[in-house]
Design a protein around this motif. Structure first.
Motif, PDB file in Angstrom:
ATOM      1  N   ARG A   1     -10.015 -20.446  21.082  1.00 50.72           N
ATOM      2  CA  ARG A   1      -9.798 -19.209  21.882  1.00 50.72           C
ATOM      3  C   ARG A   1      -8.577 -18.416  21.407  1.00 50.72           C
ATOM      4  O   ARG A   1      -8.457 -17.319  21.418  1.00 50.72           O
ATOM      5  CB  ARG A   1      -9.205 -19.722  23.121  1.00 50.72           C
ATOM      6  CG  ARG A   1     -10.619 -20.028  24.029  1.00 50.72           C
ATOM      7  CD  ARG A   1     -10.041 -19.977  25.699  1.00 50.72           C
ATOM      8  NE  ARG A   1      -9.184 -21.274  25.949  1.00 50.72           N
ATOM      9  CZ  ARG A   1      -9.368 -22.315  26.175  1.00 50.72           C
ATOM     10  NH1 ARG A   1     -10.317 -22.979  25.929  1.00 50.72           N
ATOM     11  NH2 ARG A   1      -8.058 -23.068  26.262  1.00 50.72           N
TER      12      ARG A   1
ATOM     13  N   SER B   1     -11.051 -26.370  21.767  1.00 54.48           N
ATOM     14  CA  SER B   1     -11.351 -25.033  22.449  1.00 54.48           C
ATOM     15  C   SER B   1     -10.025 -24.274  22.500  1.00 54.48           C
ATOM     16  O   SER B   1     -10.246 -23.063  22.340  1.00 54.48           O
ATOM     17  CB  SER B   1     -11.665 -25.699  23.722  1.00 54.48           C
ATOM     18  OG  SER B   1     -11.833 -24.271  24.611  1.00 54.48           O
TER      19      SER B   1
ATOM     20  N   LYS C   1      -8.576 -14.507  19.963  1.00 56.71           N
ATOM     21  CA  LYS C   1      -7.640 -13.575  20.371  1.00 56.71           C
ATOM     22  C   LYS C   1      -6.816 -12.941  19.465  1.00 56.71           C
ATOM     23  O   LYS C   1      -6.619 -11.791  19.651  1.00 56.71           O
ATOM     24  CB  LYS C   1      -6.895 -14.320  21.880  1.00 56.71           C
ATOM     25  CG  LYS C   1      -5.989 -13.374  22.396  1.00 56.71           C
ATOM     26  CD  LYS C   1      -5.353 -14.028  23.593  1.00 56.71           C
ATOM     27  CE  LYS C   1      -4.273 -12.981  24.147  1.00 56.71           C
ATOM     28  NZ  LYS C   1      -3.631 -13.791  25.222  1.00 56.71           N
TER      29      LYS C   1
END
Length: 136
Positions: A127, A123, A131
């Motif tokens: 992310r 995870s 980003k």
């Protein structure tokens, strides 16, 4: 060329990860390693406290790794009174000896948190990639 068990290929792949993504994953690595070390401390036998104090987190071989360790100088004991030979009773507690049963703390904690740690890191990587995707 010697076979390094794929470590060379893994290191090459890890080094290819953009620096922003690697940096963004560090907090998740640290959090998971500390959680694992804390569970190991709770599971470890409390004898004289040296074993619990010896459990900790160290930087791994790569920027994207952490090593949860137990034992070492604090838990090294003589084999018997007056003997020059020593052993690390962190291993003896985990695996047992012919004189005492095993009191596992290291591998049970690892097995218990393994899937959770993998999900957490996956995870964090996802992310970080989302980003930083497309940024030079």
């Amino acid at each position: 060329m010697a076979d390094d068990g794929g470590i060379g290929r893994l290191m090459k792949r890890l080094n290819a990860i953009p620096a922003e993504v690697r940096k963004a994953v560090h907090p998740a690595l640290d959090k998971n390693a500390n959680e694992l070390a804390n569970l190991m401390k709770r599971l470890a036998p409390e004898d004289d406290g040296d074993l619990i104090e010896s459990i900790g987190v160290e930087q791994g071989r790569h920027e994207l790794s952490r090593a949860v360790v137990a034992g070492g100088e604090k838990t090294t004991r003589p084999v018997r009174e007056g003997a020059d030979a020593t052993y690390d009773y962190a291993f003896a507690q985990e695996l047992g000896t012919r004189h005492m049963p095993a009191n596992p703390y290291f591998y049970p904690a690892k097995r218990l948190l393994n899937k959770k740690i993998k999900r957490s890191l996956k995870s964090a990587v996802s992310r970080a990639v989302k980003k930083n995707w497309g940024k030079p």
